[in-house]
Design an enzyme around this catalytic site. Structure first.
Site, PDB file in Angstrom:
ATOM      1  N   LYS A 270     -12.920  -4.755  10.063  1.00  0.00           N
ATOM      2  CA  LYS A 270     -13.852  -4.052   9.354  1.00  0.00           C
ATOM      3  C   LYS A 270     -15.239  -3.577   9.695  1.00  0.00           C
ATOM      4  O   LYS A 270     -15.588  -2.377   9.803  1.00  0.00           O
ATOM      5  CB  LYS A 270     -13.684  -4.250   7.778  1.00  0.00           C
TER       6      LYS A 270
ATOM      7  N   GLY B 130     -11.272  -1.283   0.734  1.00  0.00           N
ATOM      8  CA  GLY B 130      -9.994  -0.949  -0.061  1.00  0.00           C
ATOM      9  C   GLY B 130     -10.352   0.526  -0.669  1.00  0.00           C
ATOM     10  O   GLY B 130     -10.505   1.587  -0.315  1.00  0.00           O
TER      11      GLY B 130
ATOM     12  N   GLY C 282      -5.740  -4.471  -2.945  1.00  0.00           N
ATOM     13  CA  GLY C 282      -4.870  -4.301  -3.716  1.00  0.00           C
ATOM     14  C   GLY C 282      -3.916  -2.877  -3.768  1.00  0.00           C
ATOM     15  O   GLY C 282      -4.609  -1.883  -2.969  1.00  0.00           O
TER      16      GLY C 282
ATOM     17  N   VAL D 240       0.905  -1.159   0.092  1.00  0.00           N
ATOM     18  CA  VAL D 240      -0.042   0.018   0.011  1.00  0.00           C
ATOM     19  C   VAL D 240       0.959   1.497   0.090  1.00  0.00           C
ATOM     20  O   VAL D 240       0.852   2.286  -0.740  1.00  0.00           O
ATOM     21  CB  VAL D 240      -1.022   0.000   1.340  1.00  0.00           C
TER      22      VAL D 240
ATOM     23  N   GLU E  60     -10.190   6.058   5.740  1.00  0.00           N
ATOM     24  CA  GLU E  60     -11.040   5.467   4.449  1.00  0.00           C
ATOM     25  C   GLU E  60     -10.712   4.149   3.741  1.00  0.00           C
ATOM     26  O   GLU E  60     -11.335   3.298   3.680  1.00  0.00           O
ATOM     27  CB  GLU E  60     -11.118   6.843   3.492  1.00  0.00           C
TER      28      GLU E  60
ATOM     29  N   ILE F 287     -13.296   1.524  -1.982  1.00  0.00           N
ATOM     30  CA  ILE F 287     -14.734   1.715  -2.002  1.00  0.00           C
ATOM     31  C   ILE F 287     -14.994   3.023  -0.727  1.00  0.00           C
ATOM     32  O   ILE F 287     -14.387   2.866   0.145  1.00  0.00           O
ATOM     33  CB  ILE F 287     -15.746   0.737  -1.425  1.00  0.00           C
TER      34      ILE F 287
ATOM     35  N   GLU G 140      -3.541 -10.260   4.017  1.00  0.00           N
ATOM     36  CA  GLU G 140      -2.615 -10.031   4.896  1.00  0.00           C
ATOM     37  C   GLU G 140      -1.334 -10.572   4.994  1.00  0.00           C
ATOM     38  O   GLU G 140      -1.191 -11.690   4.287  1.00  0.00           O
ATOM     39  CB  GLU G 140      -3.428 -10.043   6.222  1.00  0.00           C
TER      40      GLU G 140
HETATM   41  N1  HSE Z   1      -6.427  -8.487   3.177  1.00  0.00           N
HETATM   42  C1  HSE Z   1      -7.343  -7.630   2.974  1.00  0.00           C
HETATM   43  C2  HSE Z   1      -8.561  -8.218   2.139  1.00  0.00           C
HETATM   44  C3  HSE Z   1      -6.778  -6.553   2.255  1.00  0.00           C
HETATM   45  O1  HSE Z   1      -8.204  -9.255   1.608  1.00  0.00           O
HETATM   46  O2  HSE Z   1      -9.526  -7.580   1.797  1.00  0.00           O
HETATM   47  C4  HSE Z   1      -7.728  -5.225   2.326  1.00  0.00           C
HETATM   48  O3  HSE Z   1      -7.984  -4.696   3.630  1.00  0.00           O
END
Ligand code: HSE
Length: 378
Positions: A201, A130, A299, A13, A125, A132, A186
């Site tokens: 999340k 990701g 990604g 990232v 955010e 969105i 991850e």
């Molecule tokens: N490992 C997480 C996923 C990355 O696959 O959604 C994004 O948060």
């Protein structure tokens, strides 16, 4: 004047943040209303071939003690040392934008309070969904609603694996290896497979929507490791896709029920067609009825896009955004036990497989002692 920012971490990232910033620098500066530049990139590793090699530092204090740096993008992942670094930046009045969901889910209340106390912003955010936009819509565009439920696919890696396995006959191991290669998973992919990433999340979403910090330890979490091909095929023949669903709902008793588990999604529900690394989140509110957000959930550049959007926002708005906040919680009495999670259920036992007509609680469905027992997303 040129605004200087720092990027903590040069992994998937963090490197994406630098790459996307220089690719779109001109338009980013137009949108920010000021010239901008990356002054430091923090990483303990050496990047001798990087075009930005003069910006690397291994010493966080270079960033902390440089008053010219007013914004920071944290892309290191994990709670420590990210928490110590982010808190120190906020306490110096440097706004921080992060993609680190573990940090926000475990320490968000403390960091939001630090930002408020020092008149800067802690933005996140990129920590959910990701690319969105979901955090800002929840506390800004949808602020007029009484939001009663949020549900969806919040982990790209598991959705990618399920899609590759069941649509392309790829093995679990090969699909996971490809997800890792593409930078979706991850560092320890157990967090994806066992649902911990999706749990973090839904904790962030629940905290934001319902106003009190929801910790991952308070949320029932089950991943995809026990899903059998038989169940997926049975579900398919009955008109359902199996998806890892993270959800939260406010119940009539005022408590909330967040949970992460595989669920059967009917093919007439648009979520059933969300495949590969894509995420989708639905939000129920009294004004909107239902809205859905959809996009790449993981990604390099999709996540970098969300981080940079936050950095640009923090450059444009030097005052704290109060709507994007929640209180600390001393206990989890406001969270309903998962035993009371109600749904219709897919049951597989010695007499075959079926969907129950009756809505049952998690406790009642589990007591049936079936070989497989999966709730249906209505
Ligand atoms: N490992 C997480 C996923 C990355 O696959 O959604 C994004 O948060």
């Amino acid at each position: 004047m040129s605004v200087k920012f720092a990027v903590l971490g040069h992994g998937v990232v963090g490197s994406g943040v630098v790459e996307l910033f220089y690719k779109n620098k001109e338009s980013i500066e137009k949108r920010a209303g000021t010239e901008m530049d990356v002054k430091y990139i923090l990483d303990l590793r050496d990047f001798p071939d990087s075009p930005y090699k003069d910006k690397f530092t291994k010493d966080f204090n270079d960033i902390l003690n440089d008053d010219e740096v007013t914004a920071v993008a944290e892309c290191m992942g994990g709670v420590e040392p990210a928490f110590t670094f982010v808190k120190a930046c906020l306490e110096r009045g440097k706004s921080v934008s992060t993609s680190n969901k573990e940090l926000v889910a475990e320490k968000g209340d403390i960091l939001l309070a630090a930002a408020k106390a020092h008149s800067c912003n802690f933005f996140f955010e990129a920590s959910v969904g990701g690319a969105i936009p979901i955090i800002r819509p929840l506390h800004k565009c949808l602020a007029a609603n009484d939001i009663s439920a949020v549900a969806g696919i919040l982990n790209g890696t598991t959705n990618f694996i399920l899609t590759k396995m069941y649509k392309e006959n790829m093995s679990f191991g090969d699909a996971l290896a490809l997800a890792q290669q593409l930078g979706y998973a991850e560092k320890d992919p157990t967090a994806d497979i066992e649902g911990h990433d999706a749990c973090r999340k839904i904790c962030i979403i629940s905290s934001l929507v319902f106003g009190k910090h929801v910790y991952p330890k308070s949320v029932f979490t089950k991943g995809i490791s026990e899903i059998s091909l038989d169940d997926v095929k049975n579900a398919d023949s009955m008109g359902f896709a199996v998806k890892l669903i993270a959800s939260v709902r406010r119940l009539d008793n005022g408590k909330i029920l967040p949970a992460v588990m595989p669920m059967l999604v009917p093919y007439d529900n648009i979520i059933s067609n969300v495949n590969d690394v894509f995420n989708a989140v639905t939000v129920d509110g009294d004004g909107i009825d239902k809205v859905m957000f959809y996009g790449r959930g993981a990604g390099k550049l999709p996540t970098a896009s969300a981080v940079l959007g936050d950095v640009i926002d923090s450059v444009k708005h030097s005052v704290t955004v109060f709507s994007q906040s929640w209180e600390s919680s001393d206990d989890d009495k406001f969270i309903e036990p998962v035993a009371n999670f109600s749904a219709r259920w897919y049951i597989r036992d010695s007499s075959g497989s079926r969907i129950t007509d009756k809505v049952m609680t998690f406790a009642e469905a589990s007591a049936l002692g079936a070989d497989s027992c999966i709730p249906v997303l209505e």
